[in-house]
Design a protein around this motif. Structure first.
Motif, mmCIF file in Angstrom:
data_model
loop_
_atom_site.group_PDB
_atom_site.id
_atom_site.type_symbol
_atom_site.label_atom_id
_atom_site.label_comp_id
_atom_site.label_asym_id
_atom_site.label_seq_id
_atom_site.Cartn_x
_atom_site.Cartn_y
_atom_site.Cartn_z
ATOM 1 N N GLN A 1 0.655 -1.015 0.169
ATOM 2 C CA GLN A 1 0.051 -0.129 0.163
ATOM 3 C C GLN A 1 1.146 1.328 -0.129
ATOM 4 O OE1 GLN A 1 -2.789 -2.151 3.138
ATOM 5 N NE2 GLN A 1 -3.760 -0.480 2.186
ATOM 6 N N PRO A 2 0.478 2.374 -0.316
ATOM 7 C CA PRO A 2 1.155 3.973 -0.837
ATOM 8 C C PRO A 2 1.282 4.128 0.853
ATOM 9 C CG PRO A 2 -0.860 4.276 -1.330
ATOM 10 C CD PRO A 2 -0.859 2.561 -1.089
ATOM 11 N N MET A 3 2.884 4.447 0.835
ATOM 12 C CA MET A 3 3.245 5.658 2.055
ATOM 13 C C MET A 3 3.219 7.381 1.692
ATOM 14 S SD MET A 3 6.609 4.517 2.336
ATOM 15 C CE MET A 3 7.107 6.011 3.593
ATOM 16 N N MET A 4 2.233 7.914 2.790
ATOM 17 C CA MET A 4 2.742 9.307 3.170
ATOM 18 C C MET A 4 3.480 9.595 4.424
ATOM 19 S SD MET A 4 -0.689 11.452 2.729
ATOM 20 C CE MET A 4 -0.397 13.167 3.016
ATOM 21 N N MET A 5 3.757 10.696 4.050
ATOM 22 C CA MET A 5 4.797 11.984 5.647
ATOM 23 C C MET A 5 4.893 12.501 5.289
ATOM 24 S SD MET A 5 6.979 8.842 6.041
ATOM 25 C CE MET A 5 8.514 10.217 7.283
ATOM 26 N N ALA A 6 4.958 13.018 6.471
ATOM 27 C CA ALA A 6 3.876 14.393 6.993
ATOM 28 C C ALA A 6 5.181 15.522 7.479
ATOM 29 C CB ALA A 6 2.634 14.402 7.351
ATOM 30 N N ASP A 7 5.686 16.002 7.459
ATOM 31 C CA ASP A 7 6.882 16.864 7.138
ATOM 32 C C ASP A 7 6.305 18.042 9.131
ATOM 33 O OD1 ASP A 7 9.135 17.214 8.541
ATOM 34 O OD2 ASP A 7 9.906 18.627 6.359
#
Length: 905
Positions: free
Chosen positions: A482-488
């Motif tokens: 599944q896709p991953m998302m990063m929030a800085d």
């Protein structure tokens, strides 16, 4: 010794008498004496903006400042003074900020010390000031401008309203001269540290002084040299005081070769008219449409729908969203609060400064905007992010249970499944929406979320170690495909911003080359002045990165050889940095105890990252000498497990037959597994029993009972090195080799061959029951053969990832030692000069062919390849490099590498 806060013979304070006019009082009444002189007390009221006490202006009394450091919540935060370089101190030893963000004391203990800070407004002669300061552990005396104004032997204190553990110190002061007002809090060794409360109870008021209030004070002089704390970060507003320039670059064009579908998102936060004191978020209805052109022209694919913050004008919000689509943005994410934040009666959990919230999710204005876009713009992509940390949800809305495994099943998995269904009921086209839970805990086991959500998203807070975050997210997403998302997110703990533009740039490139699919940030990178938009330093970095991501060729397939297994029931989460303070930074929120102690052993793979409860304030990132590491969920399929050379089981686990057989298959097919006896126990038994299949000695190479006998603590020899074990069980090796044993020969760790692989079995509840030094030495040695690259010279600041495209390899390399604190202070470890060596046993496509290598350079607006020498070694190939902050190397068969870099899949 004599106490400094009493009249002493140390020569530090002349024995002067405090002569503020006094009236008769009971012996145990410590109220300020001059209240009777004035006949009225200072009147306290509530300042609703910050929820803090201030004073009225009746009878000549005027407020003279609430000492709220520049934080998101207007609170007094001692850590902000400490890390911003605004705290003065004297001590025989350097001062240290202890982990709760409010405790200050000399490193390794000390005797006489003091901490000082300036009041935010100058104090003026001719006025009488009333101070209210709050402490959890009191100083022995307080002095202002060398005048002792309070001491613990006779000064007035009262319990803090609503915080019984906090003492409020109250005193009056009439300065003899005008000045900023340096306040010294002094400790002379009576009972350790000064603990300053981070409540808003640091405030002052004043009124004109009368002759009767004139005073003489005994004097205070620091006994040691006064020093300043080191400035580690800049405040948010400092990045907006620089001259702003317009953006001159032409719109970026998509190249003719395949590029990644990585989506870079903007949060559409703007600073209005460059006013540093009121940064604030502006919703879409107030954003000039030209801003969307600026984003889309520079590779920024989407934005956040902030329209719901201004629900008074939903039609204008829709119009703005239409303009975003027309001007080139195609991906939008909507941040929804979690159920706990909406329904909890405590406003601290659900009011984030945007006004009152509706009580039901069905009442949100977001639905109208989302449905309008989906109904009218089928090309648009919507991501629905459920905001907040699951820990809040679990304790506020879900059924309580003491059973950890049942808690995971009911609260983390089943209840969230129901929650997602509830959310989707409001959507016209739920099949078009991608759902994700934005976990705020860096180390949260994201596999629980991926049981119900389409994507996982986690945040990098403050100076939190970014690699732990990446390993957690990537491990779960790769296991489930599944896709991953990063929030800085640099806003943690009330600090307006704790990440410099240079740090942001490093984090974004590292996230990109770690396989992120969506990259979102919470910087206010743009300033609106009138109808024009100007990028500030953060905005310039964002636009440049958007251009880079828009033209970078596909990365290929990432190779990860090391995995940390996370069990069912494991709840390691909320790992913070000592830099982190405020509402989310207190020690009470940290996970502690033996269930998570294994994660301190990540220092074997990420040197000096911190420990299981805290990351190091002094490292934004650390080196990764053995290459990237994934946090692999307990139920990852065996076909995925086979991609790892080494798997190490950390933390709590509830074993079942399916999980056990996958581990056994992994080992038999050539993998190396490190596991403790405690992770082989079944769910739901009290005391828990070892899974029956694990009693088969063919796998572990040892006999053990279903309820093994605890043998206690002991000194051990671990691979001939001394160490200790804090509790182990009785086992009997059969085919296994003993590699750690007590001095009387009892086995603690054994090694067994099984099929093509090996098991290292600890006869303990957790791997961390053996001392950290022994374990880190052992795990490092175990991981080294799996290193994809040989890095020389070795450095704790060098990190790399490896991607394969056909027969060609893309190798991004990061030198984190060059990235200083946001303030620009801190050590600069310089450029790294060395080499990388590729072993042909691991890069087999390079073995029998002539090679070529390139530096990848982003020379806006294009990608350029610059040829660099590649040397064959015995069994491999070597490339010499000089790495500033980061570099990207391509190496492959001659005549093919360039083509595959640009056009390979």
């Amino acid at each position: 010794m004599q106490k400094l806060h009493r009249t002493s013979t140390l020569g530090i304070f002349p024995a002067l008498v405090l002569l503020i006019c006094q009236s008769p009082q009971a012996a145990d009444d410590r109220r300020p004496a001059d209240f009777e002189v004035w006949g009225k007390e200072f009147v306290s009221v509530k300042d609703q903006r910050y929820g803090v006490e201030n004073v009225s202006t009746a009878d000549g009394i005027e407020p003279w400042g609430t000492l709220a450091t520049r934080s998101a919540y207007g609170r007094f935060d001692p850590a902000l003074f400490f890390y911003s370089g605004e705290l003065s101190y004297f001590s025989q030893k350097p001062m240290d900020l202890l982990r709760d963000g409010s405790t200050l004391a000399p490193q390794n203990g000390g005797d006489v010390f003091g901490i000082g800070f300036k009041w935010l407004k100058p104090l003026e002669a001719g006025y009488e000031y009333e101070f209210h300061l709050a402490f959890t552990n009191l100083p022995d005396l307080i002095a202002i401008d060398n005048d002792v104004v309070w001491d613990s032997s006779g000064g007035y204190t009262k319990p803090h309203t609503g915080a019984p553990s906090v003492s409020e110190v109250v005193f009056h002061y009439v300065p003899r001269r005008s000045g900023q007002g340096m306040i010294w809090c002094v400790k002379d060794g009576t009972d350790g540290a000064i603990i300053m409360s981070d409540t808003p109870q640091f405030w002052c008021s004043r009124r004109p002084a009368r002759p009767a209030s004139a005073a003489s004070y005994r004097q205070f002089s620091p006994p040691y040299e006064v020093k300043q704390t080191k400035k580690l970060y800049t405040y948010f507003d400092e990045e907006h005081r620089v001259p702003l320039t317009g953006w001159k670059k032409r719109p970026i064009k998509r190249p003719d070769y395949p590029t990644e579908n990585t989506v870079v998102l903007n949060n559409t936060g703007l600073v209005k008219d460059n006013v540093p004191d009121e940064p604030g978020f502006l919703g879409h209805p107030k954003v000039p449409y030209s801003f969307f052109n600026l984003l889309a022209d520079n590779g920024i694919r989407g934005t956040m729908l902030w329209g719901y913050i201004l629900p008074e004008n939903p039609e204008k919000s829709k119009k703005t969203d239409e303009e975003m689509i027309k001007r080139g943005l195609d991906t939008f994410y909507v941040d929804l609060p979690d159920e706990g934040r909406w329904l909890d009666p405590n406003p601290a959990f659900h009011n984030w400064g945007y006004g009152d919230k509706p009580k039901r999710i069905e009442d949100l204005d977001q639905w109208r905007t989302i449905n309008y876009i989906m109904d009218n713009y089928p090309e648009a992509k919507i991501m629905l992010l459920v905001g907040g940390e699951l820990e809040h949800v679990q304790f506020l809305t879900y059924p309580r249970t003491e059973h950890k495994f049942e808690l995971v099943r009911r609260a983390y998995i089943e209840q969230h499944g129901q929650w997602v269904k509830k959310l989707k009921k409001n959507l016209h086209h739920p099949e078009k929406v991608v759902t994700a839970e934005q976990s705020l805990g860096c180390a949260y086991p994201l596999a629980y979320l991926l049981k119900n959500y389409d994507m996982s998203m986690t945040k990098t807070w403050g100076r939190q170690n970014v690699q732990i975050n990446i390993a957690t997210n990537r491990g779960a997403c790769r296991a489930y495909g599944q896709p991953m998302m990063m929030a800085d997110d640099p806003w943690i703990g009330g600090v307006w911003c704790t990440r410099s533009p240079e740090e942001m740039e490093q984090v974004w490139h590292l996230s990109y080359f770690s396989g992120v699919d969506y990259l979102y940030h919470e910087y206010l990178g743009f300033v609106q002045k009138g109808s024009k938009i100007y990028p500030n330093k953060w905005g310039e970095k964002e636009l440049n990165f958007g251009r880079f991501a828009a033209v970078h060729p596909k990365r290929g397939k990432q190779i990860v050889k090391l995995g940390i297994k996370r069990g069912f029931g494991d709840d390691w989460s909320l790992i913070q940095s000592d830099y982190t303070t405020g509402a989310w930074g207190h020690s009470k929120n940290f996970r502690t105890g033996e269930d998570i102690a294994d994660y301190t052993l990540l220092n074997a793979f990420f040197p000096s990252f911190g420990d299981c409860s805290h990351t190091s304030v002094y490292r934004l990132c650390t080196g990764a000498p053995f290459g990237p590491v994934d946090m692999v969920p307990w139920d990852a399929p065996v076909e995925h497990l086979k991609t790892y050379d080494v798997l190490v089981y950390f933390g709590l686990n509830a074993m079942d037959n399916r999980q056990y057989r996958a581990l056994k298959d992994y080992v038999q097919q050539g993998g190396t597994l490190v596991i403790a006896l405690g992770q082989l126990r079944l769910e739901g038994k009290d005391p828990r029993e070892v899974i029956p299949e694990a009693l088969d000695d063919a796998f572990l190479g040892a006999e053990l009972d279903r309820m093994p006998k605890m043998l206690g603590n002991a000194e051990i020899l671990f691979q001939q090195n001394p160490g200790t074990v804090n509790g182990f069980y009785e086992i009997t090796p059969t085919t296994a080799e003993v590699i750690a044993k007590t001095k009387d020969g009892r086995p603690v760790v054994v090694r067994n061959g099984c099929g093509k692989g090996h098991v290292y079995f600890y006869a303990t509840d957790f791997i961390s029951k053996v001392d950290d030094e022994s374990n880190i030495r052992f795990l490092s040695g175990l991981a080294k053969p799996s290193s994809l690259l040989d890095i020389g010279p070795a450095s704790d600041w060098i990190e790399y990832t490896v991607w394969q495209k056909g027969k060609t390899y893309i190798i991004p390399i990061f030198n984190h030692g060059r990235v200083r604190f946001p303030s620009g202070n801190g050590p600069d470890h310089g450029v790294w000069k060395g080499h990388i060596t590729l072993d042909f046993d691991k890069f087999s496509s390079l073995r029998n062919t002539e090679l070529e290598a390139y530096h990848v350079m982003f020379q806006d607006p294009n990608m350029k390849l610059t040829s660099i020498p590649v040397t064959r070694t015995k069994g491999g190939a070597r490339v010499d490099l000089i790495v500033d902050k980061r570099a990207e190397v391509v190496i492959g068969p001659k005549g093919l590498a360039r083509k595959e870099f640009f056009y390979g899949q």
